[in-house]
Design a protein around this motif. Structure first.
Motif, PDB file in Angstrom:
ATOM      1  N   UNK A 121      19.050 -98.341  17.125  1.00  0.00           N
ATOM      2  CA  UNK A 121      19.286 -97.335  16.096  1.00  0.00           C
ATOM      3  C   UNK A 121      20.736 -97.333  15.651  1.00  0.00           C
ATOM      4  N   UNK A 122      20.954 -96.786  14.488  1.00  0.00           N
ATOM      5  CA  UNK A 122      22.321 -96.627  13.983  1.00  0.00           C
ATOM      6  C   UNK A 122      23.109 -95.608  14.803  1.00  0.00           C
ATOM      7  N   UNK A 123      22.411 -94.869  15.667  1.00  0.00           N
ATOM      8  CA  UNK A 123      23.064 -93.911  16.565  1.00  0.00           C
ATOM      9  C   UNK A 123      23.454 -94.566  17.888  1.00  0.00           C
ATOM     10  N   UNK A 124      23.196 -95.894  17.995  1.00  0.00           N
ATOM     11  CA  UNK A 124      23.469 -96.662  19.226  1.00  0.00           C
ATOM     12  C   UNK A 124      22.469 -96.390  20.338  1.00  0.00           C
ATOM     13  N   UNK A 125      21.368 -95.743  20.019  1.00  0.00           N
ATOM     14  CA  UNK A 125      20.315 -95.521  21.008  1.00  0.00           C
ATOM     15  C   UNK A 125      19.301 -96.659  20.937  1.00  0.00           C
ATOM     16  N   UNK A 126      18.596 -96.891  22.048  1.00  0.00           N
ATOM     17  CA  UNK A 126      17.644 -98.007  22.124  1.00  0.00           C
ATOM     18  C   UNK A 126      16.279 -97.536  22.616  1.00  0.00           C
ATOM     19  N   UNK A 127      15.910 -96.334  22.264  1.00  0.00           N
ATOM     20  CA  UNK A 127      14.615 -95.789  22.652  1.00  0.00           C
ATOM     21  C   UNK A 127      13.673 -95.776  21.441  1.00  0.00           C
ATOM     22  N   UNK A 128      12.385 -95.657  21.726  1.00  0.00           N
ATOM     23  CA  UNK A 128      11.397 -95.653  20.643  1.00  0.00           C
ATOM     24  C   UNK A 128      11.574 -94.456  19.716  1.00  0.00           C
ATOM     25  N   UNK A 129      11.941 -93.315  20.279  1.00  0.00           N
ATOM     26  CA  UNK A 129      12.155 -92.093  19.494  1.00  0.00           C
ATOM     27  C   UNK A 129      13.545 -91.542  19.786  1.00  0.00           C
ATOM     28  N   UNK A 130      14.128 -90.898  18.793  1.00  0.00           N
ATOM     29  CA  UNK A 130      15.415 -90.239  18.968  1.00  0.00           C
ATOM     30  C   UNK A 130      15.327 -88.831  18.397  1.00  0.00           C
ATOM     31  N   UNK A 131      16.154 -87.948  18.909  1.00  0.00           N
ATOM     32  CA  UNK A 131      16.251 -86.585  18.391  1.00  0.00           C
ATOM     33  C   UNK A 131      17.662 -86.398  17.854  1.00  0.00           C
ATOM     34  N   UNK A 132      17.757 -86.055  16.575  1.00  0.00           N
ATOM     35  CA  UNK A 132      19.067 -85.932  15.933  1.00  0.00           C
ATOM     36  C   UNK A 132      19.266 -84.511  15.430  1.00  0.00           C
ATOM     37  N   UNK A 133      20.525 -84.115  15.335  1.00  0.00           N
ATOM     38  CA  UNK A 133      20.875 -82.791  14.833  1.00  0.00           C
ATOM     39  C   UNK A 133      22.141 -82.923  13.987  1.00  0.00           C
ATOM     40  N   UNK A 134      22.002 -83.505  12.796  1.00  0.00           N
ATOM     41  CA  UNK A 134      23.186 -83.726  11.966  1.00  0.00           C
ATOM     42  C   UNK A 134      23.745 -82.424  11.404  1.00  0.00           C
ATOM     43  N   UNK A 135      25.049 -82.395  11.194  1.00  0.00           N
ATOM     44  CA  UNK A 135      25.692 -81.230  10.583  1.00  0.00           C
ATOM     45  C   UNK A 135      25.935 -81.446   9.095  1.00  0.00           C
ATOM     46  N   UNK A 136      25.805 -82.695   8.658  1.00  0.00           N
ATOM     47  CA  UNK A 136      25.887 -83.044   7.240  1.00  0.00           C
ATOM     48  C   UNK A 136      24.737 -83.981   6.932  1.00  0.00           C
ATOM     49  N   UNK A 137      24.433 -84.155   5.669  1.00  0.00           N
ATOM     50  CA  UNK A 137      23.354 -85.054   5.267  1.00  0.00           C
ATOM     51  C   UNK A 137      23.640 -86.458   5.782  1.00  0.00           C
ATOM     52  N   UNK A 138      22.659 -87.033   6.487  1.00  0.00           N
ATOM     53  CA  UNK A 138      22.859 -88.307   7.170  1.00  0.00           C
ATOM     54  C   UNK A 138      21.623 -89.190   7.015  1.00  0.00           C
ATOM     55  N   UNK A 139      21.849 -90.506   6.911  1.00  0.00           N
ATOM     56  CA  UNK A 139      20.761 -91.482   6.866  1.00  0.00           C
ATOM     57  C   UNK A 139      20.751 -92.275   8.171  1.00  0.00           C
ATOM     58  N   UNK A 140      19.566 -92.567   8.665  1.00  0.00           N
ATOM     59  CA  UNK A 140      19.408 -93.281   9.932  1.00  0.00           C
ATOM     60  C   UNK A 140      18.658 -94.592   9.706  1.00  0.00           C
ATOM     61  N   UNK A 141      19.068 -95.638  10.420  1.00  0.00           N
ATOM     62  CA  UNK A 141      18.421 -96.946  10.316  1.00  0.00           C
ATOM     63  C   UNK A 141      18.119 -97.473  11.709  1.00  0.00           C
ATOM     64  N   UNK A 142      17.288 -98.505  11.764  1.00  0.00           N
ATOM     65  CA  UNK A 142      16.948 -99.135  13.042  1.00  0.00           C
ATOM     66  C   UNK A 142      16.505-100.574  12.774  1.00  0.00           C
ATOM     67  N   UNK A 143      16.804-101.462  13.694  1.00  0.00           N
ATOM     68  CA  UNK A 143      16.248-102.809  13.669  1.00  0.00           C
ATOM     69  C   UNK A 143      15.757-103.131  15.071  1.00  0.00           C
TER      70      UNK A 143
END
Length: 202
Positions: A95-117
């Motif tokens: 993930x773009x959050x540097x996590x490597x799990x199937x699912x992530x939980x995010x709590x952004x404080x500003x508008x944010x886009x997330x990606x994964x490969x």
């Protein structure tokens, strides 16, 4: 990455179709570049004919997709959380959050886009289409957020006022409006009164 070896070029230099030289090279095959061959070039002489072509079968790694849990929303207030999961992932997700799990939980404080490969050994997928979470500052009071959602399906102004009263718990008089402006509850505001006028006959 694949290792290729050329034999039978005694006293010469092996030149590969990739531009590399040497009897042993390492190549990375792709869907559009997966065939390789070698030439043997002796000093001050023309090169030999090309060797047999080595064709490497390449199976494309599927492109993953990002999905949101139905328990959360695309538009949130600061402090709220959203659960994102990756689908169609072959191998390990990155993930773009540097996590490597199937699912992530995010709590952004500003508008944010997330990606994964995804990466499976030496094979890396294309990056999934970015998933955008919009963070709003107003309205973040729960009853106002529910009101905005209901206002999309309540066309009548009178019905909308009734919804506002039900959600806010405020009396109808305080919710009434004049030309779109709320009636003032300021004790210093002027009050309008009516008085009967008497008529005099002549």
């Amino acid at each position: 990455m694949v290792s290729l070896t050329a034999t039978g070029c005694e006293g010469g230099t092996v030149q590969w179709s990739t531009g590399q030289t040497g009897s042993v090279i390492a190549v990375t095959a792709t869907v559009t570049n997966h065939e390789f061959y070698a030439l043997c070039k002796l000093s001050n002489q023309c090169g030999s004919g090309r060797s047999n072509v080595i064709s490497i079968a390449v199976t494309p790694t599927p492109t993953p997709t990002i999905v949101r849990c139905a328990c959360s929303a695309d538009t949130i207030c600061p402090g709220e959380v959203v659960k994102l999961s990756v689908k169609n992932c072959q191998g390990t997700p990155y993930w773009s959050t540097n996590e490597t799990t199937t699912s992530i939980v995010v709590s952004p404080t500003v508008t944010t886009s997330y990606t994964v490969y995804c990466k499976d050994g030496v094979c890396t997928s294309a990056t999934a289409e970015a998933y955008r979470i919009t963070v709003i500052r107003w309205p973040c009071q729960p009853w106002l957020r529910r009101l905005l959602r209901l206002s999309l399906v309540v066309p009548s102004r009178s019905r909308l006022q009734a919804v506002m009263v039900r959600l806010s718990g405020r009396p109808m008089t305080s919710m009434a409006t004049t030309k779109g402006c709320p009636l003032s509850s300021d004790p210093k505001a002027p009050r309008a009164t009516t008085r009967s006028a008497s008529s005099t006959s002549v």
